[in-house]
Motif scaffolding. Sequence first.
Motif, short mmCIF file in Angstrom:
data_model
loop_
_atom_site.label_atom_id
_atom_site.label_comp_id
_atom_site.label_asym_id
_atom_site.label_seq_id
_atom_site.Cartn_x
_atom_site.Cartn_y
_atom_site.Cartn_z
N GLY A 87 41.64 -5.09 51.45
CA GLY A 87 40.98 -4.46 50.32
C GLY A 87 39.86 -3.51 50.73
O GLY A 87 39.46 -2.66 49.93
N GLN A 88 39.37 -3.65 51.95
CA GLN A 88 38.32 -2.74 52.41
C GLN A 88 38.93 -1.42 52.86
O GLN A 88 40.14 -1.31 53.08
N ARG A 89 38.06 -0.41 53.02
CA ARG A 89 38.52 0.95 53.31
C ARG A 89 37.97 1.43 54.65
O ARG A 89 36.77 1.34 54.91
N ALA A 130 31.88 9.90 50.34
CA ALA A 130 31.00 9.94 49.17
C ALA A 130 30.84 8.57 48.54
O ALA A 130 29.80 8.26 47.95
N THR A 131 31.86 7.71 48.65
CA THR A 131 31.79 6.40 48.00
C THR A 131 32.85 5.48 48.58
O THR A 131 33.81 5.93 49.21
N ASP A 132 32.67 4.17 48.38
CA ASP A 132 33.70 3.18 48.66
C ASP A 132 34.27 3.29 50.07
O ASP A 132 35.45 3.58 50.27
N VAL A 133 33.43 3.05 51.07
CA VAL A 133 33.89 3.06 52.46
C VAL A 133 33.19 1.91 53.20
O VAL A 133 32.00 1.67 53.00
N ASP A 134 33.96 1.21 54.03
CA ASP A 134 33.42 0.04 54.73
C ASP A 134 33.26 0.26 56.23
O ASP A 134 32.42 -0.36 56.86
N LEU A 157 25.92 9.80 56.03
CA LEU A 157 26.80 9.66 54.87
C LEU A 157 27.38 8.25 54.77
O LEU A 157 27.46 7.67 53.69
N ALA A 158 27.78 7.71 55.91
CA ALA A 158 28.41 6.39 55.91
C ALA A 158 27.40 5.30 55.56
O ALA A 158 27.70 4.39 54.77
N HIS A 159 26.23 5.37 56.13
CA HIS A 159 25.23 4.33 55.88
C HIS A 159 24.74 4.35 54.44
O HIS A 159 24.31 3.31 53.92
N ALA A 160 24.82 5.50 53.79
CA ALA A 160 24.44 5.56 52.38
C ALA A 160 25.33 4.68 51.52
O ALA A 160 24.94 4.27 50.42
N ASN A 161 26.53 4.36 52.03
CA ASN A 161 27.46 3.49 51.32
C ASN A 161 27.64 2.14 52.02
O ASN A 161 28.58 1.41 51.71
N GLY A 162 26.76 1.86 52.97
CA GLY A 162 26.80 0.56 53.63
C GLY A 162 27.91 0.38 54.64
O GLY A 162 28.25 -0.75 55.00
N ALA A 163 28.48 1.47 55.11
CA ALA A 163 29.60 1.38 56.05
C ALA A 163 29.11 1.24 57.49
O ALA A 163 28.04 1.74 57.86
N VAL A 164 29.93 0.58 58.30
CA VAL A 164 29.70 0.48 59.74
C VAL A 164 30.32 1.69 60.42
O VAL A 164 31.45 2.08 60.09
N VAL A 165 29.60 2.29 61.35
CA VAL A 165 30.11 3.48 62.06
C VAL A 165 30.40 3.11 63.51
O VAL A 165 29.51 2.67 64.25
N VAL A 166 31.66 3.29 63.90
CA VAL A 166 32.09 3.07 65.27
C VAL A 166 32.43 4.43 65.88
O VAL A 166 33.20 5.19 65.30
#
Length: 401
Positions: A87-89, A130-134, A157-166
């Motif tokens: 379910g995650q993106r 912009a939205t909905d990214v993990d 951009l990623a951290h604004a949506n709480g995503a982990v960046v690898v």
Amino acid sequence: MRFDTKLVHIGQEPDGPAGDVTPPIHVGTTYDRFAQDPVRYFYGRGENPTREALELCLASLEDARFCTVFSSGQAAATTALSLLSPGQRLVCCDDVYGGTHTLVVGLRRFGVRVDLVDLSDRDQARAALATDVDMVWVETPTNPLLKIVDIAEVTRLAHANGAVVVVDNTFASPVLQRPLRWGADVSLHSTTKFIAGHSDVLGGALVYDHPALHAAFTEHRTVAGNVPGGLDCFLVHRGLKTLSLRVGRQVSTARVLADMLRGSPTVREVRYPGLPDHPGHDIAARQMAAPGSVISFRYAGPVEPLLASTTLFTCAVSLGGVRSLIECPALMTHRPVPRQARLAAGITDDLIRLSVGIEDPEDLAEDLGSALAKPKGGFQTTEDMDDFRPSCDHLMHKHPL
């Protein structure tokens, strides 16, 4: 302690009853618990002193708190991706190593939503993040098109949506690029490549700061068993000591070859971040210490005869070693990627990738120039071939070692 000193000293303190300047290699798989005070080691799948020494050094090179090493770069990538749940993106660069492409696309079977996006394009990156990214998976420079992704911008951009960046940092290595400095959460390496540097050992690494990631990665490695043995860790660590020396020579030679390729009548396009007309040149100049030693170009003649015509450039996959390599991604590293997906990403059948080694630059230029000049149907006249047999003196003067 500065970078080059860390390469030699961190995790390499004299050790053992004899005070070995090169610490002993620990190959044991289990440990006598009553001989340890306090007890630190239990089983080799979880703990190994030689492995820990390598991790300590790799973490120090990126000013990070933690490093977890693995049996291969793909094992490291699999462990990083294990953070995702159904379910995650995941948003991933559209141009990545062929094995990575297969790995991330395969996550769709487990309910992970995967989008392949050209993250070197600012507008596409902004729209995708912009939205909905993990999780965001970045390669920069990318493999094999050598696109440059702005790590700081994508991370923001990623951290604004709480995503982990690898960030897969394999093509640059810590000597040229340190993704954590630009905000990334995880820096990934196939240590098989530049870090070990001699094409004789497989390995991978994740470098990061967050304790929660440390707990997740080490637990996954212990349970999955994708650990490197003591001898493999020793070989990676031994190669690491000369990283700066090797990469410095490789980059210097790559600049020479990129200039030479631009003058070839059978080369349609040269892709190298060190060239001023490369679309990511300015970003690379900002976030990298140098543009690296991998070059891609589009060849106007038959590809397979070219691959067979070089003498010093060995036709083989992989990169970052002391020996120069030549390959066609569509036929080799990216062959598992479906053809339609390859072409959509720009990985056409005429694309050639070079990994520049540490041989004499004039020898490499002569070898490559001679292969390009051999009649394979790509030249109009024999004069065209004769005109391109390179004299490298002016190139060496332009880019001295």
